[in-house]
Scaffold this motif. Structure first.
Motif, PDB file in Angstrom:
ATOM      1  N   ASP A  55       0.815  -1.214   0.000  1.00 34.47           N
ATOM      2  CA  ASP A  55       0.000   0.000   0.000  1.00 34.47           C
ATOM      3  C   ASP A  55       0.846   1.259   0.000  1.00 34.47           C
ATOM      4  O   ASP A  55       0.368   2.328  -0.377  1.00 34.47           O
ATOM      5  CB  ASP A  55      -0.908   0.001   1.227  1.00 34.47           C
ATOM      6  N   GLU A 186      -6.331   2.246 -17.160  1.00 37.19           N
ATOM      7  CA  GLU A 186      -7.690   1.724 -17.021  1.00 37.19           C
ATOM      8  C   GLU A 186      -8.678   2.491 -17.889  1.00 37.19           C
ATOM      9  O   GLU A 186      -9.564   1.919 -18.498  1.00 37.19           O
ATOM     10  CB  GLU A 186      -8.130   1.829 -15.563  1.00 37.19           C
TER      11      GLU A 186
ATOM     12  N   THR B   8     -11.155  -7.528 -14.946  1.00 36.01           N
ATOM     13  CA  THR B   8     -11.512  -7.036 -13.614  1.00 36.01           C
ATOM     14  C   THR B   8     -10.624  -7.666 -12.548  1.00 36.01           C
ATOM     15  O   THR B   8     -10.119  -6.982 -11.653  1.00 36.01           O
ATOM     16  CB  THR B   8     -12.991  -7.369 -13.309  1.00 36.01           C
ATOM     17  N   TRP B   9     -10.417  -8.958 -12.655  1.00 41.60           N
ATOM     18  CA  TRP B   9      -9.550  -9.634 -11.683  1.00 41.60           C
ATOM     19  C   TRP B   9      -8.134  -9.066 -11.730  1.00 41.60           C
ATOM     20  O   TRP B   9      -7.488  -8.891 -10.709  1.00 41.60           O
ATOM     21  CB  TRP B   9      -9.500 -11.134 -11.961  1.00 41.60           C
ATOM     22  N   LEU B  11      -7.231  -6.080 -12.631  1.00 43.83           N
ATOM     23  CA  LEU B  11      -7.193  -4.742 -12.046  1.00 43.83           C
ATOM     24  C   LEU B  11      -7.283  -4.816 -10.516  1.00 43.83           C
ATOM     25  O   LEU B  11      -6.635  -4.048  -9.807  1.00 43.83           O
ATOM     26  CB  LEU B  11      -8.334  -3.887 -12.608  1.00 43.83           C
ATOM     27  N   GLN B  12      -8.061  -5.757 -10.039  1.00 41.00           N
ATOM     28  CA  GLN B  12      -8.197  -5.909  -8.582  1.00 41.00           C
ATOM     29  C   GLN B  12      -6.892  -6.407  -7.955  1.00 41.00           C
ATOM     30  O   GLN B  12      -6.608  -6.125  -6.795  1.00 41.00           O
ATOM     31  CB  GLN B  12      -9.329  -6.894  -8.267  1.00 41.00           C
ATOM     32  N   THR B  13      -6.139  -7.147  -8.711  1.00 41.81           N
ATOM     33  CA  THR B  13      -4.950  -7.797  -8.165  1.00 41.81           C
ATOM     34  C   THR B  13      -3.691  -6.969  -8.346  1.00 41.81           C
ATOM     35  O   THR B  13      -2.679  -7.225  -7.712  1.00 41.81           O
ATOM     36  CB  THR B  13      -4.751  -9.167  -8.872  1.00 41.81           C
ATOM     37  N   ARG B  14      -3.755  -5.966  -9.176  1.00 35.73           N
ATOM     38  CA  ARG B  14      -2.503  -5.360  -9.630  1.00 35.73           C
ATOM     39  C   ARG B  14      -1.722  -4.642  -8.523  1.00 35.73           C
ATOM     40  O   ARG B  14      -0.507  -4.579  -8.576  1.00 35.73           O
ATOM     41  CB  ARG B  14      -2.736  -4.429 -10.810  1.00 35.73           C
ATOM     42  N   ARG B  15      -2.437  -4.117  -7.511  1.00 36.48           N
ATOM     43  CA  ARG B  15      -1.673  -3.453  -6.437  1.00 36.48           C
ATOM     44  C   ARG B  15      -0.836  -4.469  -5.668  1.00 36.48           C
ATOM     45  O   ARG B  15       0.336  -4.243  -5.387  1.00 36.48           O
ATOM     46  CB  ARG B  15      -2.608  -2.693  -5.487  1.00 36.48           C
ATOM     47  N   LYS B  16      -1.448  -5.586  -5.350  1.00 36.70           N
ATOM     48  CA  LYS B  16      -0.698  -6.635  -4.655  1.00 36.70           C
ATOM     49  C   LYS B  16       0.399  -7.185  -5.568  1.00 36.70           C
ATOM     50  O   LYS B  16       1.491  -7.527  -5.098  1.00 36.70           O
ATOM     51  CB  LYS B  16      -1.646  -7.768  -4.238  1.00 36.70           C
ATOM     52  N   PRO B  52     -11.565 -16.744 -10.048  1.00 36.45           N
ATOM     53  CA  PRO B  52     -10.705 -15.675  -9.528  1.00 36.45           C
ATOM     54  C   PRO B  52      -9.516 -16.154  -8.709  1.00 36.45           C
ATOM     55  O   PRO B  52      -8.433 -15.576  -8.793  1.00 36.45           O
ATOM     56  CB  PRO B  52     -11.666 -14.830  -8.681  1.00 36.45           C
ATOM     57  N   ARG B  56      -5.661 -15.524  -9.803  1.00 32.47           N
ATOM     58  CA  ARG B  56      -4.716 -14.769  -8.965  1.00 32.47           C
ATOM     59  C   ARG B  56      -3.406 -15.543  -8.802  1.00 32.47           C
ATOM     60  O   ARG B  56      -2.317 -14.988  -8.952  1.00 32.47           O
ATOM     61  CB  ARG B  56      -5.385 -14.509  -7.611  1.00 32.47           C
TER      62      ARG B  56
END
Lengths: 246, 180
Positions: A55, A186, B8-9, B11-16, B52, B56
């Motif tokens: 983060d 995005e 979508t998956w 994009l949801q995962t990209r920070r991690k 999902p 991941r």
């Protein structure tokens, strides 16, 4: 660590990886031993500190890539092959720093203006010299719905299923060849390359990055083969005198 | 090719995913390269998992394989000492110190590649032992040992670093007349 409990078990306890029976056993030992309890607290704190590690890292907002020589190619038919080809060629470069390409805000503004104001009515044909665009676009199920001939630039608007809209800008350039540059965010996709004395830019909003990259790949490939086509030079020279219709 | 769900998956995962890249790489620039390479590789894959959880794991495995490939090319593969015993830390390594998050992250950066790899997967990316085992193609017990060993190394590194901030475990009693 203690009779009946190992360091591994303690870590697994902190990670929530023990079975209920094992966890209860460890919990009972923790309750009886302040030193172990403190050790568990410390493990929890270390885990929590690392959990926030991602983060604090600035996420690259716009992944950027540029084309280089292929290192590993996938063999597939049609556009799949084209996409695999160029994507496989893409060697990443940092999204920040001096080497990062700058988005052409002009072409993005033109694209947004088209989305907002222009009509899709009418049947259009590709300008002379850009025939090579058609197979790529039709395979991608993108149909030409808008043509704007500017003084030094042509704006071609394509529409596809799921309300996808894509702009292709073609103008003359004094640079012979530059690698394909892709920006896949995005909410905005952008590609730019130059070949054969022409500059090409592609812009889309909310298009699947893979799809956008596929189309860019196909067009880049096509332009490299046909970019030096004399008819394209002639067409652009002819349209350069046309007044703006906007 | 990505469908809408897989996009979508991703994009949801990209920070991690980027966090994992930062954990593996020595600097941000290299991490960005690895991150982007992994995403592009995923986007152009011929087939992709359609649930999902598998997606991941698959996505992180792509990144890890790329990382391993680069290290192999440079002749710097990580060493996993799975046979080594896990050190008992109950009597040392700052057990009486409170943990400072900054100190933990700084110490983490000094760990070996193998230790960073496993801690990043479990602590930063939030994978279960089973998922990590699936990704690394090892037994779940091996993950358990690696995690334990890596945390021991992290704790030792924090002791070694002069950056550890020993926070007082008890608050001092406020001075008389002071704001309490």
């Amino acid at each position: 660590m203690s009779v009946g409990i190992s360091e591994e078990q303690l870590n697994a306890f902190v990670d929530g990886e023990l079975s209920p029976a094992e966890a209860a056993h460890v919990a009972a030992i923790i309750a009886d031993d302040a030193r172990i309890a403190h050790r568990v607290l410390r493990l929890h704190q270390m885990k929590a500190a690392l959990a926030g590690f991602a983060d604090t890292m600035p996420l690259p907002a716009i992944p950027v890539a540029r084309a280089k020589r292929p290192s590993h190619l996938r063999s597939a038919a049609g556009l799949g092959a084209a996409a695999a080809f160029v994507i496989a060629m893409l060697i990443p470069m940092p999204a920040s720093g001096p080497s990062a390409p700058v988005l052409d805000q002009g072409s993005i503004a033109w694209h947004d203006d088209w989305l907002t104001h222009a009509s899709d009515a009418g049947v259009w044909s590709l300008p002379s010299g850009l025939d090579w665009v058609e197979p790529v676009m039709s395979t991608s199920r993108l149909q030409l719905v808008y043509v704007h001939r500017g003084e030094a630039m042509q704006h071609l608007g394509f529409k596809g299923p799921n309300a996808c809209r894509l702009s292709l800008f073609v103008s003359e350039s004094d640079q012979a060849q530059t690698p394909l540059r892709l920006t896949l965010a995005e909410d905005r996709q952008y590609a730019a390359w130059q070949t054969g004395g022409f500059a090409f830019e592609m812009v889309a909003r909310d298009m699947a990055p893979a799809r956008f990259a596929t189309v860019a790949t196909g067009l880049r490939d096509g332009s490299a083969r046909h970019g030096a086509d004399a008819s394209l030079h002639i067409a652009l020279a002819q349209t350069a005198t046309l007044p703006c219709s906007a | 090719m990505l469908d809408q769900m897989q996009q979508t998956w991703m994009l949801q995962t990209r920070r991690k995913l980027f966090g994992y890249a930062c954990a593996l790489c020595p600097d941000i620039s290299t991490a960005e390269d690895l991150y982007q390479d992994a995403l592009l590789r995923a986007m152009t894959a011929n087939s992709q998992p359609d649930d999902p959880i598998s997606y991941r794991v698959w996505l992180f495995r792509i990144m890890r394989n790329l990382w391993i490939d680069r290290l192999r090319a440079a002749g710097r593969l990580p060493v996993f000492e799975d046979a080594a015993a896990v050190e008992d830390l109950s009597n040392g390594h700052g057990a009486d110190q409170a943990v400072n998050a900054l100190a933990v992250r700084q110490a983490f950066q000094h760990l070996s590649k193998a230790h960073r790899d496993i801690l990043a997967l479990v602590d930063i990316c939030g994978f279960s032992y089973a998922e990590a085992a699936q990704m690394l193609d090892v037994a779940q017990g091996t993950i358990m040992s690696r995690v334990s060993r890596a945390r021991a190394a992290l704790s030792a590194q924090m002791q070694e670093d002069k950056t550890v901030v020993a926070l007082p475990l008890r608050r001092r009693a406020p001075k008389a007349g002071g704001r309490g």
